[in-house]
Every structure is written in structure tokens, then in C-alpha cells.
Design a protein around this motif. Structure first.
Motif, PDB file in Angstrom:
ATOM      1  N   THR A  64      48.810  41.299  43.298  1.00  0.00           N
ATOM      2  CA  THR A  64      47.891  41.789  44.310  1.00  0.00           C
ATOM      3  C   THR A  64      47.385  40.869  45.343  1.00  0.00           C
ATOM      4  OG1 THR A  64      45.993  41.402  42.826  1.00  0.00           O
ATOM      5  CG2 THR A  64      47.242  43.380  42.494  1.00  0.00           C
ATOM      6  N   ASP A  65      47.585  39.621  45.221  1.00  0.00           N
ATOM      7  CA  ASP A  65      46.912  38.728  45.986  1.00  0.00           C
ATOM      8  C   ASP A  65      48.045  38.142  46.899  1.00  0.00           C
ATOM      9  OD1 ASP A  65      44.315  39.072  45.584  1.00  0.00           O
ATOM     10  OD2 ASP A  65      44.354  37.699  43.744  1.00  0.00           O
ATOM     11  N   SER A  66      49.290  38.725  46.956  1.00  0.00           N
ATOM     12  CA  SER A  66      50.299  38.081  48.076  1.00  0.00           C
ATOM     13  C   SER A  66      50.469  36.702  48.026  1.00  0.00           C
ATOM     14  CB  SER A  66      50.065  38.643  49.365  1.00  0.00           C
ATOM     15  OG  SER A  66      49.988  39.799  49.617  1.00  0.00           O
ATOM     16  N   ILE A  67      50.471  35.944  46.760  1.00  0.00           N
ATOM     17  CA  ILE A  67      50.703  34.432  46.864  1.00  0.00           C
ATOM     18  C   ILE A  67      52.001  33.962  46.254  1.00  0.00           C
ATOM     19  CG2 ILE A  67      49.868  32.368  45.444  1.00  0.00           C
ATOM     20  CD1 ILE A  67      47.816  33.759  47.112  1.00  0.00           C
ATOM     21  N   ARG A  68      52.706  33.108  47.108  1.00  0.00           N
ATOM     22  CA  ARG A  68      53.864  32.283  46.713  1.00  0.00           C
ATOM     23  C   ARG A  68      53.539  30.958  46.464  1.00  0.00           C
ATOM     24  NH1 ARG A  68      56.286  31.692  51.090  1.00  0.00           N
ATOM     25  NH2 ARG A  68      54.614  32.691  52.488  1.00  0.00           N
ATOM     26  N   TYR A  69      54.459  30.334  45.721  1.00  0.00           N
ATOM     27  CA  TYR A  69      54.041  29.098  45.211  1.00  0.00           C
ATOM     28  C   TYR A  69      55.376  28.030  45.190  1.00  0.00           C
ATOM     29  CZ  TYR A  69      55.329  30.035  40.368  1.00  0.00           C
ATOM     30  OH  TYR A  69      55.805  30.384  39.260  1.00  0.00           O
TER      31      TYR A  69
END
Length: 193
Positions: A64-69
Motif C-alpha cells: 500500500t505504500d509504493s515502496i521499492r528497496y
């Protein structure tokens, strides 16, 4: 008057988009000789335990938070156990000065947070020189009104400084070390959280 208001609204909208861009703008890099930096590719395999740690640390919700790592493992304190450096990209963890990152220690299959960083940009370079038994880290700093440059972070005995922008600029003409986070950061790269 109507035309003037329309232009003003457009200007405000453009400023809003610039200020809320979750992907830091690639800044012009000052001249630095990086010819003696060896670059490692970031890991590409999802790590569920790693994701749990950074989700808790930054209060993130999966999907839901549009995070990539991006992450890489490297031994920073010569104990033969690699630490993990994870670089996070997305609207909840980035601003005009850069994005967030964590340095984690792994023990018994679990991670603990050693240091937390803000205003991080790529590349992240690990030098051979040590301070208090841990290798120095070089981070590029730019954006948010900060004078662009490569800054050196030294271990203080417990952790690394969290904000690279207030650390000393690297004075050497040639930066040496291992680039652990060097990826071209774009909306379609990295590991999706």
C-alpha cells in the motif's frame, strides 16, 4: 486577470509535483574521481525478514505504500559476518534531499537496526579506512538546498551518523572503495515491497 490566475495555478501545481516527487531528481555531481571504486550489483531476491524489519522501523504497510528497496551485504567491522545495507525508495521514505536507508546486523537469522539514515542518494561507497573498528561510508548529498558533494560518515563507537549532509565532505581527489548501492533508481527497478 483570468489569464494571470490560470498561470499562477499552473505554477503552484508544478511546485506541488516537484515537492512531492518520491523519486529524487538526479542532481549534477561535482567532479570526483571514482575510478578506484568497485561496484557491486544489489541483491535481487526478496527477503521477507528484512522487509519485516524495515516495515516496522518506518511504519510501512506491504503493498500500500509504493515502496521499492535495494540491498547488499558487506562486512563493515571485519568480524566475518556481513552487515546488510538497505536503501528504500517511495513517497513515504523520500524527499527532495534523498531517501531513507538502514544498516542492519544479522544474528541467528534475525536483523537488528545498527544505524538509520536519511537524505541518502546513490552511490553508497564503503571505504577501506576504518573508524572505531568500522569502515567509513561515503554518500553523495544533493537536493533540498544542500551543497552537492560526497560526504564521509564515520562510526562513533555505537552507530553511524544518520544525516550525511552535516558530515565532512571527502577531501581526497580520488575516492576509493566498494560501491554497494549503485543502481539506476527508476520507477521500474528494485524489489517491490
Amino acid at each position: 486577470m483570468r489569464k494571470r490566475n490560470c498561470c499562477m495555478v499552473g505554477l503552484i501545481f508544478a511546485l506541488f509535483l516537484f515537492m512531492n516527487n518520491p523519486y529524487p531528481v538526479k542532481a549534477e555531481r561535482p567532479e570526483a574521481n571514482l575510478s578506484e571504486v568497485t561496484y557491486l550489483k544489489s541483491e535481487t531476491k526478496k527477503d521477507n525478514v528484512l522487509e519485516e524489519v524495515f516495515a516496522k522501523e518506518f511504519d510501512l504497510r506491504k503493498g500500500t505504500d509504493s515502496i521499492r528497496y535495494y540491498y547488499n551485504k558487506i562486512d563493515l567491522n571485519d568480524d566475518q559476518i556481513p552487515e546488510t545495507f538497505v536503501y528504500l525508495v517511495g513517497p513515504m521514505v523520500c524527499g527532495t534531499g534523498g531517501c531513507s536507508a538502514l544498516l542492519l546486523e544479522e544474528k541467528n537469522g534475525d536483523y537488528t537496526v545498527k544505524s538509520r539514515f536519511s537524505l541518502v542518494r546513490t552511490p553508497v561507497i564503503i571505504q577501506n579506512e576504518t573508524t572505531n573498528g568500522w569502515k567509513n561510508i561515503v554518500m553523495y548529498v544533493a537536493g533540498g538546498g544542500i551543497e552537492p558533494g560526497y560526504h564521509q560518515l564515520k562510526f562513533d563507537g555505537e552507530n553511524y551518523p544518520s544525516n550525511p549532509s552535516v558530515q565532512p565532505i571527502v577531501e581526497e581527489d580520488k575516492i576509493k572503495g566498494i560501491g554497494i548501492i549503485n543502481d539506476e533508481i527508476a520507477e521500474d527497478t528494485g524489489i517491490v515491497f
